[in-house]
Design an enzyme around this catalytic site. Structure first.
Site, PDB file in Angstrom:
ATOM      1  N   GLY A 148       0.771  -1.236   0.000  1.00  0.00           N
ATOM      2  CA  GLY A 148       0.000   0.000   0.000  1.00  0.00           C
ATOM      3  C   GLY A 148       0.801   1.285   0.000  1.00  0.00           C
ATOM      4  O   GLY A 148       1.919   1.362  -0.521  1.00  0.00           O
ATOM      5  N   GLU A 207      -4.152  25.380  -2.511  1.00  0.00           N
ATOM      6  CA  GLU A 207      -3.766  24.473  -3.596  1.00  0.00           C
ATOM      7  C   GLU A 207      -2.724  25.150  -4.479  1.00  0.00           C
ATOM      8  O   GLU A 207      -2.876  26.293  -4.873  1.00  0.00           O
ATOM      9  CB  GLU A 207      -5.019  24.083  -4.409  1.00  0.00           C
ATOM     10  CG  GLU A 207      -4.765  23.454  -5.766  1.00  0.00           C
ATOM     11  CD  GLU A 207      -3.967  22.151  -5.741  1.00  0.00           C
ATOM     12  OE1 GLU A 207      -4.340  21.230  -4.995  1.00  0.00           O
ATOM     13  OE2 GLU A 207      -2.948  22.077  -6.472  1.00  0.00           O
ATOM     14  N   ASP A 318      -1.465   0.161  -4.395  1.00  0.00           N
ATOM     15  CA  ASP A 318      -0.893   1.498  -4.219  1.00  0.00           C
ATOM     16  C   ASP A 318       0.633   1.528  -4.223  1.00  0.00           C
ATOM     17  O   ASP A 318       1.224   2.580  -4.444  1.00  0.00           O
ATOM     18  CB  ASP A 318      -1.341   2.096  -2.869  1.00  0.00           C
ATOM     19  CG  ASP A 318      -2.724   2.736  -2.940  1.00  0.00           C
ATOM     20  OD1 ASP A 318      -3.433   2.525  -3.941  1.00  0.00           O
ATOM     21  OD2 ASP A 318      -3.081   3.462  -1.986  1.00  0.00           O
ATOM     22  N   HIS A 327     -10.548   0.251  -6.190  1.00  0.00           N
ATOM     23  CA  HIS A 327     -11.072  -0.651  -7.221  1.00  0.00           C
ATOM     24  C   HIS A 327      -9.996  -1.033  -8.232  1.00  0.00           C
ATOM     25  O   HIS A 327     -10.056  -2.093  -8.830  1.00  0.00           O
ATOM     26  CB  HIS A 327     -12.313  -0.075  -7.903  1.00  0.00           C
ATOM     27  CG  HIS A 327     -12.233   1.376  -8.205  1.00  0.00           C
ATOM     28  ND1 HIS A 327     -12.444   2.346  -7.246  1.00  0.00           N
ATOM     29  CD2 HIS A 327     -11.954   2.040  -9.337  1.00  0.00           C
ATOM     30  CE1 HIS A 327     -12.299   3.541  -7.797  1.00  0.00           C
ATOM     31  NE2 HIS A 327     -12.006   3.383  -9.065  1.00  0.00           N
ATOM     32  N   HIS A 450     -37.963   6.254 -16.359  1.00  0.00           N
ATOM     33  CA  HIS A 450     -38.355   7.629 -16.051  1.00  0.00           C
ATOM     34  C   HIS A 450     -39.178   7.637 -14.758  1.00  0.00           C
ATOM     35  O   HIS A 450     -40.025   6.767 -14.587  1.00  0.00           O
ATOM     36  CB  HIS A 450     -39.206   8.178 -17.200  1.00  0.00           C
ATOM     37  CG  HIS A 450     -39.754   9.542 -16.910  1.00  0.00           C
ATOM     38  ND1 HIS A 450     -38.952  10.662 -16.961  1.00  0.00           N
ATOM     39  CD2 HIS A 450     -40.999   9.962 -16.552  1.00  0.00           C
ATOM     40  CE1 HIS A 450     -39.698  11.722 -16.642  1.00  0.00           C
ATOM     41  NE2 HIS A 450     -40.940  11.320 -16.391  1.00  0.00           N
TER      42      HIS A 450
END
Ligand code: FAD
Ligand code: NAD
Length: 471
Positions: A148, A207, A318, A327, A450
């Site tokens: 990870g 940022e 990761d 995912h 709908h």
């Protein structure tokens, strides 16, 4: 049980990548061991990531809505109070239920689970320092690294998880801070910033870039997101870099500069969340003992079949290449086990959706307009606003739009970008369409129920190859 039988597969790390691989391997009849040091399965995602953040996002949204968005729905509420402890408890209950569920799935699929820290002793042997003390070692015909990632620290601002926090601290604050500064306007910054802003903190996001949303978000959608989050009360300092921080006083102080140079100022807050990205985690794994390499960003180097230089040692999730998403890790886990068992596997990296669970949600899959522009690829666009969608109108939740991008010649869908209610669920439809190579006309000619929000998706497709009916 030292020097037990040789396993077909030994997995280091019981996060999404590791636990899914373990279950899949069990299902495929492989003898499998999974080593996890946290004491709980599910990794970052279940314990301190996707799951607890979504619990807080959902409940803080409800709270905020009850405070600000009931009168015009004909609902009059009395005294509304926040019980932060109870909200945290609800979060913990969701986390525990899910992590225990994985332990059950391990048993069901015959996965051996060792609670401890694994490190390579040799190419086929992993030494484990057991959480309960002592040591053991496991031998694997194949070994899978699934260790990870961790939060990237900001130089000079040490995490204490109380005042200078990673996402983990931000998921467990004991009280609502008066002022919170978020460094980094990516997904973590905007999700966790939303939570605390809704609960009453004055949140300022600093940022570095001129745009929020982190990598991958379509520019036009990012602009709308910024507008809506500002409307909700969050403040933004874009194009601004944090130069230094000081956590020694009564509040945390940050020196910030305009990214282009020039204007500088000092900001202060009760809590600073550092959310400037995550980095692969392989500390203490003993990669050097088996001669394995990481690249300049710390990612374990692998080939297209997840193999490291030692072909029986693979790596997924990761701690290697690609987007840091649960995912994505899960897809790789299944593919890696299939490579081991059957010799083939597959993940389509062009079709991995992203979702930001703010309100409204932002979701996308495939290419963005700026990607296509940069690569000089011709495209056409169709959009449809939720303000023209009947379900959004009845829900009094009409902000946002669906944007579809397609090949102007073949009409094949190239990308889809949604900001709006339930965007995270709706993106699954675009993902399926992209995976199957659908044209926007294929989508538009598919009957949609709908009244649903998904009709906005259908009408955006109509607008791409022809014209929308309701706009
Ligand atoms: P991890 O989940 O980090 O698992 C690795 C595990 O390995 C850890 O449990 C660790 O303890 C263990 N480990 C490490 N070294 C050793 C060792 N030597 N021995 C034994 N065990 C070891 N993604 C999404 O797709 N959707 C979201 O909504 C989302 N929300 C997020 C919110 C937050 C706040 C954060 C931080 C992340 C979020 N993510 C989300 C990203 C997601 O959590 C990761 O992409 C995912 O957890 C990666 O899975 P992994 O198994 O590769 O790594
Ligand atoms: P990110 O890469 O999404 O965003 C980091 C942001 O910080 C970027 O916009 C970057 O420009 C900015 N930044 C970097 N250094 C800075 C500085 N010194 N000053 C100011 N701004 C700076 O990273 P994140 O938000 O930390 O998230 C980490 C990972 O976790 C991501 O890969 C993300 O995909 C994953 N995650 C996913 C979800 C989800 O899928 N809903 C939720 C949370 C996290």
């Amino acid at each position: 049980a030292s020097q037990a039988e040789e396993k077909d597969l030994v997995i280091i790390g019981g996060g999404v990548a590791g636990y899914v691989a373990a279950i899949k391997a069990g299902q495929e009849g492989l003898k499998v061991t999974c080593i996890e040091k946290r004491g709980m399965l599910g990794g970052t995602c279940l314990n301190v990531g996707c799951i607890p953040s979504k619990s807080l996002l959902n409940n803080s949204h409800l709270y905020h809505q009850i405070l600000h968005d009931t009168k015009n729905r004909g609902i009059e509420v009395g005294d509304v109070k926040l019980n932060l402890q109870a909200m945290m408890k609800a979060k913990d209950t969701s986390v525990t239920g899910l992590t225990k569920g994985i332990e059950f799935l391990f048993k069901k699929n015959g996965v051996e689970y060792i609670k401890g820290t694994g490190a390579f002793a040799s190419e086929h042997e992993v030494k484990v320092a057991l959480n309960d003390g002592g040591e053991t070692s496991v031998i694997g015909k194949n070994i899978l690294i699934a260790t990870g990632s961790e939060s990237t620290p900001f130089p000079g601002l040490e995490f204490d998880e109380k005042r200078v926090v990673t996402s983990t601290g931000a998921l467990s604050l004991e009280k609502v801070p008066e002022k919170m500064i978020v460094i980094g306007g990516g997904i973590i910054g905007l999700e966790m910033g939303s939570v605390w802003s809704r609960l009453g903190a004055k949140v300022t996001v600093v940022e570095f870039l001129d745009q929020i949303g982190g990598p991958g978000m379509d520019n036009e959608i990012a602009k709308q997101t910024l507008k809506l989050l500002k409307k909700q009360g969050m403040e933004f300092k874009l194009g601004t870099k944090v130069v230094s921080g000081d956590n020694s006083g009564e509040t945390v102080k940050l020196e910030v500069d305009s990214a282009k140079g020039g204007k500088s100022e000092t900001l202060d807050a009760d809590v600073v969340l550092v959310a400037i990205g995550r980095r692969p985690y392989t500390a203490g794994l003993g990669l050097e003992n088996v001669g394995l390499e990481v690249d300049e960003r710390g990612r374990v180097v692998i080939d297209s079949e997840y193999r490291t230089k030692a072909s029986h040692i693979r790596c997924i999730g990761d701690c290697t290449f690609g987007p840091m998403l649960a995912h994505k890790a899960e897809e790789e886990a299944v593919a890696a086990v299939e490579y081991i068992k059957k010799g083939y596997g597959h993940v389509n990296y062009g079709v991995i959706p992203s979702v930001m669970y703010t309100h409204p949600e932002v979701a996308w899959v495939g290419q963005s307009e700026q990607d296509l522009k940069k690569d000089n690829i011709p495209y056409k666009i169709g959009t449809f606003p939720f303000s023209a969608n009947s379900r959004a109108k009845t829900n009094l939740d009409t902000e946002g739009m669906v944007k579809m991008i397609a090949d102007p010649e073949t009409d094949r869908l190239l990308g889809c970008h949604i900001i709006g209610p339930n965007a995270g669920e709706m993106i699954a439809e675009a993902t399926l369409a992209l995976e199957y190579g659908a044209s926007t006309e294929d989508i538009a000619r598919t009957c949609h129920a709908h009244p649903t929000l998904a009709e906005a998706f259908k009408e955006a497709a109509m607008a791409t190859y022809s014209k929308a009916i309701h706009y």
